[in-house]
Design an enzyme around this catalytic site. Structure first.
Site, PDB file in Angstrom:
ATOM      1  N   GLY A   9       0.857  -1.195   0.000  1.00  0.00           N
ATOM      2  CA  GLY A   9       0.000   0.000   0.000  1.00  0.00           C
ATOM      3  C   GLY A   9       0.889   1.239   0.000  1.00  0.00           C
ATOM      4  O   GLY A   9       0.518   2.287   0.532  1.00  0.00           O
ATOM      5  N   ALA A  15       0.876   5.890   3.877  1.00  0.00           N
ATOM      6  CA  ALA A  15       2.312   5.841   3.608  1.00  0.00           C
ATOM      7  C   ALA A  15       2.851   7.259   3.381  1.00  0.00           C
ATOM      8  O   ALA A  15       3.883   7.637   3.939  1.00  0.00           O
ATOM      9  CB  ALA A  15       2.582   4.965   2.390  1.00  0.00           C
ATOM     10  N   ARG A  43      -0.122  -1.053  -6.601  1.00  0.00           N
ATOM     11  CA  ARG A  43      -0.674  -1.540  -7.863  1.00  0.00           C
ATOM     12  C   ARG A  43      -0.593  -0.484  -8.963  1.00  0.00           C
ATOM     13  O   ARG A  43      -0.823  -0.755 -10.113  1.00  0.00           O
ATOM     14  CB  ARG A  43      -2.119  -1.993  -7.652  1.00  0.00           C
ATOM     15  CG  ARG A  43      -2.157  -3.274  -6.825  1.00  0.00           C
ATOM     16  CD  ARG A  43      -3.546  -3.825  -6.693  1.00  0.00           C
ATOM     17  NE  ARG A  43      -4.270  -3.185  -5.606  1.00  0.00           N
ATOM     18  CZ  ARG A  43      -5.376  -3.690  -5.067  1.00  0.00           C
ATOM     19  NH1 ARG A  43      -5.875  -4.812  -5.507  1.00  0.00           N
ATOM     20  NH2 ARG A  43      -5.973  -3.070  -4.077  1.00  0.00           N
ATOM     21  N   LYS A 150      -4.762  -0.777  11.982  1.00  0.00           N
ATOM     22  CA  LYS A 150      -6.111  -1.053  12.436  1.00  0.00           C
ATOM     23  C   LYS A 150      -7.102  -0.763  11.309  1.00  0.00           C
ATOM     24  O   LYS A 150      -6.717  -0.065  10.379  1.00  0.00           O
ATOM     25  CB  LYS A 150      -6.441  -0.238  13.685  1.00  0.00           C
ATOM     26  CG  LYS A 150      -6.366   1.295  13.443  1.00  0.00           C
ATOM     27  CD  LYS A 150      -7.099   2.028  14.490  1.00  0.00           C
ATOM     28  CE  LYS A 150      -8.398   2.551  13.977  1.00  0.00           C
ATOM     29  NZ  LYS A 150      -8.319   3.773  13.160  1.00  0.00           N
ATOM     30  N   ASP A 179      -1.529   0.629  17.054  1.00  0.00           N
ATOM     31  CA  ASP A 179      -2.516   1.599  17.502  1.00  0.00           C
ATOM     32  C   ASP A 179      -1.692   2.858  17.658  1.00  0.00           C
ATOM     33  O   ASP A 179      -0.957   2.997  18.638  1.00  0.00           O
ATOM     34  CB  ASP A 179      -3.128   1.179  18.835  1.00  0.00           C
ATOM     35  CG  ASP A 179      -4.200   2.159  19.263  1.00  0.00           C
ATOM     36  OD1 ASP A 179      -3.936   3.370  19.203  1.00  0.00           O
ATOM     37  OD2 ASP A 179      -5.303   1.723  19.632  1.00  0.00           O
ATOM     38  N   HIS A 180      -1.762   3.757  16.694  1.00  0.00           N
ATOM     39  CA  HIS A 180      -0.759   4.832  16.688  1.00  0.00           C
ATOM     40  C   HIS A 180      -0.860   5.740  17.913  1.00  0.00           C
ATOM     41  O   HIS A 180       0.086   6.435  18.238  1.00  0.00           O
ATOM     42  CB  HIS A 180      -0.815   5.628  15.369  1.00  0.00           C
ATOM     43  CG  HIS A 180      -1.897   6.657  15.330  1.00  0.00           C
ATOM     44  ND1 HIS A 180      -3.209   6.354  15.063  1.00  0.00           N
ATOM     45  CD2 HIS A 180      -1.880   8.005  15.536  1.00  0.00           C
ATOM     46  CE1 HIS A 180      -3.930   7.463  15.089  1.00  0.00           C
ATOM     47  NE2 HIS A 180      -3.156   8.474  15.379  1.00  0.00           N
ATOM     48  N   HIS A 242      -8.185   3.195  20.093  1.00  0.00           N
ATOM     49  CA  HIS A 242      -7.511   4.320  20.761  1.00  0.00           C
ATOM     50  C   HIS A 242      -8.116   4.626  22.135  1.00  0.00           C
ATOM     51  O   HIS A 242      -7.391   4.829  23.103  1.00  0.00           O
ATOM     52  CB  HIS A 242      -7.608   5.592  19.910  1.00  0.00           C
ATOM     53  CG  HIS A 242      -7.119   5.427  18.506  1.00  0.00           C
ATOM     54  ND1 HIS A 242      -6.051   4.625  18.174  1.00  0.00           N
ATOM     55  CD2 HIS A 242      -7.533   5.984  17.337  1.00  0.00           C
ATOM     56  CE1 HIS A 242      -5.836   4.701  16.867  1.00  0.00           C
ATOM     57  NE2 HIS A 242      -6.725   5.509  16.339  1.00  0.00           N
ATOM     58  N   LYS A 342     -16.256  13.224  15.567  1.00  0.00           N
ATOM     59  CA  LYS A 342     -15.734  14.073  14.493  1.00  0.00           C
ATOM     60  C   LYS A 342     -16.610  15.319  14.403  1.00  0.00           C
ATOM     61  O   LYS A 342     -17.764  15.315  14.815  1.00  0.00           O
ATOM     62  CB  LYS A 342     -15.760  13.317  13.167  1.00  0.00           C
ATOM     63  CG  LYS A 342     -14.742  12.168  13.160  1.00  0.00           C
ATOM     64  CD  LYS A 342     -14.408  11.722  11.757  1.00  0.00           C
ATOM     65  CE  LYS A 342     -13.454  10.559  11.744  1.00  0.00           C
ATOM     66  NZ  LYS A 342     -12.053  10.937  11.995  1.00  0.00           N
TER      67      LYS A 342
HETATM   68  C1  BG6 Z   1      -7.209   7.217  13.183  1.00  0.00           C
HETATM   69  C2  BG6 Z   1      -8.645   7.225  12.737  1.00  0.00           C
HETATM   70  O1  BG6 Z   1      -6.871   5.973  13.707  1.00  0.00           O
HETATM   71  O2  BG6 Z   1      -7.014   8.210  14.155  1.00  0.00           O
HETATM   72  C3  BG6 Z   1      -9.024   8.594  12.219  1.00  0.00           C
HETATM   73  O3  BG6 Z   1      -8.841   6.260  11.732  1.00  0.00           O
HETATM   74  C4  BG6 Z   1      -8.704   9.673  13.212  1.00  0.00           C
HETATM   75  O4  BG6 Z   1     -10.400   8.647  11.875  1.00  0.00           O
HETATM   76  C5  BG6 Z   1      -7.269   9.533  13.698  1.00  0.00           C
HETATM   77  O5  BG6 Z   1      -8.890  10.908  12.606  1.00  0.00           O
HETATM   78  C6  BG6 Z   1      -6.961  10.485  14.823  1.00  0.00           C
HETATM   79  O6  BG6 Z   1      -5.591  10.432  15.069  1.00  0.00           O
HETATM   80  P1  BG6 Z   1      -4.788  11.703  15.495  1.00  0.00           P
HETATM   81  O7  BG6 Z   1      -3.405  11.211  15.731  1.00  0.00           O
HETATM   82  O8  BG6 Z   1      -4.906  12.708  14.400  1.00  0.00           O
HETATM   83  O9  BG6 Z   1      -5.459  12.185  16.736  1.00  0.00           O
END
Ligand code: BG6
Length: 490
Positions: A9, A15, A43, A150, A179-180, A242, A342
């Site tokens: 991807g 990315a 791709r 995720k 899970d960032h 999160h 959101k």
């Molecule tokens: C992502 C979600 O994991 O986290 C998004 O898919 C969301 O919808 C985002 O906007 C929020 O992350 P951050 O780091 O901008 O707070």
């Protein structure tokens, strides 16, 4: 720490916005190993030259680090490669393997390969199976690790199925479920604040805490991700991952050591101590909503149902709030309120710990409107800790006013925390999975969420609309009001 990073991807949004800028920032901070190269698999029909130009532009636009030079940028990008392949079909993998072997030799990466799956979730399983079948997951020379974005499944059943496919190929230590949020500086700081200070931990329980609120709000809408978001909603996009991670770190017991397993063991115990809600409880303890038209930063914005690739009668929630109880000795009786949405008035992620009032004597008898003590952990965009307490208003009259101690770690000019993806990429290369999600965390989080989605499916669809730019539907305020509390929006 030599590594070859293979991004499936690699022409996609994630990315370009996150992974490539993170690699560049690691380079500028001197943390990128010398023996490093990256291959994007995609791709799209692109030459390597065009791919590198696109990556350069993305780094310029999305990188936090502007101290790096054009020379740094060129150096980093000269290690970026593009391999066009249809990763859903097995035929392409022989070519990928050959290409990786050439780069492995050139950059002396000794077979240490990291497969980063930055693709739509339906491709996770198939890519892992093809990698295994083409002999690209053998650990006989160097490590082979897989990084999975995720959402990990869409419910417990699909997550179990996906996990089986992945664990048939990789062992748990080589699986990095991202899970960032866990890579964010202040999330890592929650454990430090709690366990490296004497003054918080003794109060961190039901004897002193009235309740805890965890909020993650965004001003953005779904942007160009309507197609994905329709299948996810706020529950699968934010709450299951999160938000529950924030909850676990806030509520966990002190681990016996700081090693990965001990920390993850304590985190997952928090989820185990929450009983999945009955359908009746879902009605009273969970609220969902969807944004309608409204104003963000003084500009009109469209409703969710008017977004691209969103059904005009969609019932997908863009807001979710819920009340949970953790049934253990520390937390019994302390409600946790979680909310995410959101198109809210501000972007913020924070944890508000509200303490109990003192007995009604002395000042608590004389003044009936004293503000509660609060500890606020600000995760983003402001990173810091605020303690709110009561003090005497200077003057000859006896008046009490709320005052605060405010520590902000990124307010000074030039103080920029690393992006979450920098820390996480570095940890994958170092083989440290502490800040990634272990399977049982995924499992228990779906157990909690599945009951809610089943209840929602059974109930008449009831997804109240809230105007964009507001704090969600009025039902969410009722959730607090019924307990004599209010959301902390200050
Ligand atoms: C992502 C979600 O994991 O986290 C998004 O898919 C969301 O919808 C985002 O906007 C929020 O992350 P951050 O780091 O901008 O707070």
């Amino acid at each position: 720490m030599c590594s070859l990073l293979i991004v499936f991807g690699g022409t996609g949004d994630l990315a370009h916005r996150k992974i490539y800028p993170a690699i560049y920032n690691l380079k500028v901070s001197g943390l990128l190993p010398d023996n490093f190269a990256m291959v994007a698999i995609g791709r799209r029909d692109k030459t390597e030259e065009v791919f590198r130009k696109d990556a350069e532009n993305a780094i310029r636009s999305f990188s936090r680090e502007n101290q790096g030079s054009e020379e740094d940028l060129k150096k980093v990008v000269s290690r970026f490669y593009y391999k066009r392949a249809d990763f859903t079909s097995f035929e392409g993998y022989e070519g990928i393997k050959k290409f990786l072997n050439q780069l492995d030799k050139k950059y002396q990466t000794h077979g240490n390969w990291i497969y980063y799956l930055a693709v739509a979730p339906e491709h996770f399983g198939v890519i892992v199976q093809h990698l295994a079948r083409s002999g690209m997951t053998s650990q006989s020379r160097g490590y082979k690790r897989v990084v999975i974005e995720k959402p990990f499944g869409k419910d417990l059943q699909s997550a179990i199925k996906l996990n089986k496919i992945i664990t048939d190929v990789f062992n748990e230590d080589n699986i990095y479920r991202i899970d960032h949020f866990l890579g964010k500086e202040m999330l890592q700081n929650i454990m430090v604040i709690r366990f490296a200070n004497v003054m918080f931990e003794p109060l961190w329980n039901n004897k002193y805490i009235d309740h805890i609120q965890i909020t993650s709000s965004e001003t953005l809408g779904v942007e160009n991700r309507g197609g994905y978001y329709e299948t996810a909603g706020a529950m699968r996009d934010m709450m299951q991952n999160h938000m529950l991670q924030l909850l676990m770190l806030t509520a966990m017991e002190p681990p016996v050591s700081l090693n990965t397993h001990d920390i993850r063991d304590e985190k997952v115990r928090v989820l185990k101590a929450i009983t999945p809600m009955s359908f009746e409880e879902v009605k009273t303890n969970v609220v969902r909503g969807q944004y309608g038209r409204g104003m963000i930063d003084g500009k009109p914005v469209r409703a969710y149902r008017e977004e691209d690739r969103v059904s005009p009668d969609s019932m997908t929630e863009t807001y979710m709030a819920m009340k949970l109880e953790i049934e253990n000795f520390r937390w019994a009786g302390v409600p946790f309120y979680l909310r995410t949405g959101k198109r809210m008035p501000i972007k913020t992620t924070r944890i508000v710990v509200q303490f109990l009032p003192l007995p009604e004597i002395l000042y608590y008898k004389e003044f009936n409107n004293l503000e509660p003590n609060r500890l606020i952990i600000e995760i983003q965009p402001r990173e810091g800790v605020i303690i709110k307490f009561n003090g005497k208003k200077p003057g000859t009259r006896n008046e009490i006013i709320p005052v605060e101690l405010d520590f902000c770690q990124n307010c000074a000019v030039g103080e920029v925390s690393p992006d979450a993806y920098e820390k996480l990429l570095l940890d994958v290369m170092a083989g440290d999975s502490t800040l990634f999600t272990r399977w049982d965390e995924v499992e228990y989080s779906w157990k909690l969420m599945d009951n809610i989605s089943q209840a929602w499916n059974l109930q008449n669809p009831d997804c109240p609309i809230y105007p964009a730019g507001t704090w969600g539907p009025s039902e969410a305020d009722e959730l607090m009001k019924q307990d004599g509390r209010r959301w902390f929006n200050d």
